[in-house]
Design an enzyme around this catalytic site. Structure first.
Site, PDB file in Angstrom:
ATOM      1  N   ASP A 128      77.645 -82.227  -3.938  1.00  0.00           N
ATOM      2  CA  ASP A 128      77.274 -81.371  -5.081  1.00  0.00           C
ATOM      3  C   ASP A 128      76.036 -80.522  -4.786  1.00  0.00           C
ATOM      4  OD1 ASP A 128      79.372 -82.406  -6.519  1.00  0.00           O
ATOM      5  OD2 ASP A 128      78.169 -83.931  -7.530  1.00  0.00           O
ATOM      6  N   ARG A 151      76.402 -75.801 -11.736  1.00  0.00           N
ATOM      7  CA  ARG A 151      75.602 -75.781 -10.494  1.00  0.00           C
ATOM      8  C   ARG A 151      75.549 -74.384  -9.867  1.00  0.00           C
ATOM      9  NH1 ARG A 151      74.477 -81.103 -10.340  1.00  0.00           N
ATOM     10  NH2 ARG A 151      76.216 -82.537 -10.607  1.00  0.00           N
TER      11      ARG A 151
HETATM   12  C1  S3P Z   1      81.321 -88.106  -8.423  1.00  0.00           C
HETATM   13  C2  S3P Z   1      81.954 -87.912  -7.224  1.00  0.00           C
HETATM   14  C3  S3P Z   1      82.042 -86.578  -6.571  1.00  0.00           C
HETATM   15  C4  S3P Z   1      81.028 -85.599  -7.143  1.00  0.00           C
HETATM   16  C5  S3P Z   1      81.014 -85.636  -8.640  1.00  0.00           C
HETATM   17  C6  S3P Z   1      80.623 -87.016  -9.124  1.00  0.00           C
HETATM   18  C7  S3P Z   1      81.320 -89.463  -9.010  1.00  0.00           C
HETATM   19  O1  S3P Z   1      83.332 -86.049  -6.777  1.00  0.00           O
HETATM   20  O2  S3P Z   1      81.312 -84.291  -6.691  1.00  0.00           O
HETATM   21  O3  S3P Z   1      80.100 -84.700  -9.162  1.00  0.00           O
HETATM   22  O4  S3P Z   1      80.522 -89.713  -9.938  1.00  0.00           O
HETATM   23  O5  S3P Z   1      82.101 -90.300  -8.560  1.00  0.00           O
HETATM   24  P1  S3P Z   1      84.585 -86.449  -5.835  1.00  0.00           P
HETATM   25  O6  S3P Z   1      84.943 -87.856  -6.100  1.00  0.00           O
HETATM   26  O7  S3P Z   1      85.687 -85.501  -6.236  1.00  0.00           O
HETATM   27  O8  S3P Z   1      84.117 -86.216  -4.435  1.00  0.00           O
END
Ligand code: S3P
Length: 441
Positions: A318, A396
């Site tokens: 992120d 973001r």
């Molecule tokens: C998150 C996992 C990530 C991240 C998201 C939050 C989480 O996504 O980008 O903002 O809390 O498990 P992905 O699981 O799609 O990588």
């Protein structure tokens, strides 16, 4: 914040000490595990952004008692499981919310219908539906596994599931489904954020994590009973990244973010900025409720471009948008590879960062799963700015370009700034408190 647009202008140095809002990932999980558990869970420092409020409302709809006691202080009375909601569950903008809740709901013999805003309705749910289907859940949805979607669960079979993409959301959905089923095993070839595993232990679950040649194995045995607990949510490193990078690129700045989560699966950005020559110091490292937190100080620095190792992507997925902004103010090239997952976030973040940075006069090269930023310093000029940036409702993307505007030659405007409240409700006030010139356009 109701402004139609916000503008960030270059001004004096940024100085001060702030606290980042509560971690979004941990906040969602605290509410969901609190609702699945038996008894009371008291949460402090919960992120009160729109995404997490949607999850709180969803937990009430699935039968938990959910009460706000004060700022960031919430009480969840779990009933040891989910009951069938009487209406559609609207998760707003939150991919984490909907994917984790679908996993949790799949463990129970109930039907639930999920939807979200335009961005969430466009995002792929197949990545969670595939393993949930292998466990025995059924659903009906729009073409391509899109929301709205009705899921029916209960009586799930155990699975051993190897993650095809490095996604903590998919891992967590499977673990939460296995919780009320026959257990499960998730194998992740690349380790992702481990908040679900840590928190499950905090709620009394038995969970085994071991590293093997094919990756990390997370085994959740059948027959788990969660008990309510107390949770202190640490500051979100993904939000702290904005004031910290702002301090690095605005001359004369020094900003400290207190109480920031330092979980190793979340701090790839700090490692990368360190390699770029950022003046960062980490002090007051301490343990808070099973997670490491610390105070992080950033001072204005002469940054140099780097190649970010692709295997670091899950620990900073992120943070690439704000890293791309730092890279625009560095000397040399910063190559970010193996970041294809950025294209399926709240927006296609590779495309939007490439477009926004180019509109602000930075050099960018876009590839299917990579973004390279050519720092302005090498070309012996600053970053021009002067653009109106289209954010496609992505918080973001908006915050990254506002930070860019604080150091660019001409003001930078962003559309849809209201979406910043999904993850960082106090962003504009916090930045103004540090001396940033951010105003309504
Ligand atoms: C998150 C996992 C990530 C991240 C998201 C939050 C989480 O996504 O980008 O903002 O809390 O498990 P992905 O699981 O799609 O990588």
């Amino acid at each position: 914040m109701s402004a139609a647009q916000l503008t960030a202008r270059r001004g004096g140095p940024l100085r001060g000490v702030v606290r980042a809002p509560g971690d979004k990932s941990i906040s969602h999980r605290a509410l969901i595990l609190g609702a699945l558990a038996s008894g009371v869970t008291e949460i402090e420092g919960l992120l009160e952004g729109d995404d997490v409020r949607r999850t709180a409302a969803a937990m009430a709809a699935f039968g938990a008692g959910v009460e706000r006691l004060g700022e960031g202080r919430w009480r969840v009375e779990g009933r040891g499981g989910f009951s069938e909601p009487a209406d559609v569950i609207d998760c707003g903008n939150a991919g984490t919310g909907v994917r984790l809740i679908m996993g949790a709901a799949a463990g129970f013999p109930i039907a639930a219908t999920f939807t979200g805003d335009g961005s969430l309705r466009g995002r792929p749910m197949n990545r969670v539906l595939k393993p949930l289907g292998q466990m025995g859940a059924t659903w009906i949805c729009r073409d391509g596994g899109r929301l709205p979607l009705t899921l029916r669960g209960g009586n799930l079979k155990p699975i051993a599931y190897t993650l095809p993409e490095p996604s903590a959301q998919v891992k967590s959905a499977v673990l939460l489904a296995g919780l009320n089923g026959q257990g499960c095993e998730v194998i992740e070839p690349e380790a992702t954020r481990d908040h679900t595993e840590r928190m499950l232990r905090g709620f009394g679950a038995e969970i085994e994590v071991r590293d093997a040649e094919d990756g990390r194995h997370i085994v959740l045995p059948a027959g788990q009973a969660l008990k309510g607990t107390r949770i202190h949510v640490p500051g979100d490193p993904s939000s702290a990244a904005f004031p910290l990078v702002a301090a690095l690129i605005v001359p004369g700045s020094e900003v400290t973010v207190q109480g920031m989560l330092l979980n190793p699966s979340r701090i790839g950005l700090l490692d990368t900025l360190g390699e770029m020559g950022a003046d960062l110091s980490v002090t007051n490292v301490r343990d808070e409720g099973g997670e490491t937190v610390a105070d992080v100080t950033a001072r204005h620095s002469a940054l140099e471009g780097v190649d970010v190792p692709p295997e670091r992507a899950p620990s900073m997925i992120d943070e690439y948008p704000i890293l791309a902004v730092a890279a625009a103010f560095a000397s040399g090239r910063t190559a970010m590879r193996g970041i294809g997952e950025m294209r399926v976030k709240e927006s296609d973040r590779i495309a939007l960062m490439a477009a926004g940075l180019a509109a602000c006069g930075a050099g960018v090269e876009e590839e299917p799963d990579a973004l390279t930023v050519v720092g302005a310093v090498r070309a012996n000029h600053g970053v021009g700015g002067g653009a109106l940036v289209t954010t496609h409702g992505d918080h973001r993307i908006a915050m990254s370009h506002l930070v860019l505007g604080l150091a660019a030659e001409a003001p930078v405007r962003v559309d849809e700034p209201g979406m910043i409240a999904t993850s960082f409700p106090g962003f504009v006030d916090l930045m103004r408190g540090l001396g940033a010139d951010i105003g309504e356009a």
